[in-house]
Design an enzyme around this catalytic site. Sequence first.
Site, mmCIF file in Angstrom:
data_model
loop_
_atom_site.group_PDB
_atom_site.id
_atom_site.type_symbol
_atom_site.label_atom_id
_atom_site.label_comp_id
_atom_site.label_asym_id
_atom_site.label_seq_id
_atom_site.Cartn_x
_atom_site.Cartn_y
_atom_site.Cartn_z
ATOM 1 C CE LYS A 81 -16.811 9.319 88.791
ATOM 2 N NZ LYS A 81 -16.627 9.792 90.179
ATOM 3 C CB SER A 156 -12.750 10.363 90.708
ATOM 4 O OG SER A 156 -14.061 10.226 91.253
ATOM 5 C CB SER A 180 -15.177 12.401 93.272
ATOM 6 O OG SER A 180 -13.885 11.922 93.474
#
Length: 492
Positions: A81, A156, A180
């Site tokens: 990420k 997210s 997330s």
Amino acid sequence: MSIDVKSLTIAGAAALLSEGKISAVGLCQAYLDRVAAVDGKVKAFLKCDGERILAQAAASDSRRAAGKPLSEYDGIPIGIKDCIVSEGESCSCSSKILEPVVSPYDSTVVARLKAKGFIPMGRLNMDEFAMGSSTENSAFQKTCNPWDIDRVPGGSSGGSAASVAACEVPASLGSDTGGSIRQPAAFCGVVGLKPTYGRVSRFGLIAFASSLDQIGPLTRDVLDSAIIMDTIGGHDARDCTSLPDACGGFADAVITSRGGDLKGVKIGLPKEYFESDSSDGVKNGVQSAIDTMKKLGAEFVEVSLPHTKYAVATYYIIATAEASANLARFDGIRYGARDNSAEDLLDTYFKTRGKGFGDEVKRRIILGTYVLSSGYYDAFYLRAQKVRTLIRRDFENAFKQCDLILTPVTPTTAFKFGEKKDPLQMYLADIYTIALNLSGNCGISVPASLEEESGMPVGVQFIAPAMAEEKLFTSAAIFEANRAEKDLTATL
Ligand code: GLN
């Protein structure tokens, strides 16, 4: 042998590598080919430097040929990420303000992956600064759900979940501040773990809300999640909130539990989570999981988490307060983008931050600054901290009656782009995941079924007390091996 990335897990790839049936270069090339074939649709990757990945794969093959692999996983790629730094790679947090930044160092988690020979693969899209539940808040692109490209992948960590679901990587790292990892995992039909707070180092994770943030894996199955947790978990002197306790042995525990049942496991169903509105697809998915586990011998009891109704409000005070402090460092002076049209220092701050941050980030900074300002601090921030303690005690009390708690992960399956325009509606997407960031417990989202109407995946969340990851992994793996729906691979 030709490599079918659609059926590959970390454990499966490790076996093929050690038997000499595939090479690391062949493996990484197969994933890069998959990215080339599908990422135009999925848009999970912000960047993916094939040359760099193949160079590391070649180094891995040489180590193995010399009889010195760094571990059985040497040569396996892992997606990262974009808020977790990796040396020599960009880390924008999907924000314009950090777009020019290249990290001079590795985060602890990336360093630990590399120490076992895992190869960081690309930078995965996310909501800007991890604020959001759909990845629509990225400043650069919208990631699509591989099950239906008209739908969001969740957020997210939307790029992390979508890349695994689309078989572009065998696994990825995400971060979870209020859900997330678990929420996008549920939306994309993959496994997502939020470890106990303090069990995985946050060194090199660009902070959103420091008392809530945790890094964790998104994988295709529970065993792979345990493998990654064995690799990244454990004390780190560079993170002052890191727990001193030993952490590991999870993959072995999962393997040992194979073929086992859930006799003697007491699972709590919090009534507040079942009274609120979930879609029929989610309700059916959770019920089918309960039925499966009953057949495996698990005993279910009703428990109560009475302060659940305050969790979302409490989170949005604490998380925004911490975010407003953490994001103050992005001022255009030390690193990142700078607006050069400014006339003086103050104007530089205003223009850089005004242009560099997106709307949601600004909204959170304003809210966070407000709840911390004198006069409002006691009314909002201090009170939220007190409610946070009550929420933590709710879990402590519930765990006096059960070993694990089972809940839905999300009120609905993945929604369509643009469906949640009102930020408050978006905030409610995390209603079932947020409380355990406030309490610090660990939780894992595991695919349970497919929703009949839409064909979209439904997840269930197992929650365990702090430090009880082993129980979480073994129970989730036994459920996974026995769930009614066997094949949960997106058809993309
Ligand atoms: N969706 C939540 C938020 O917007 C949680 C985000 C997260 O876990 N990073 O804050």
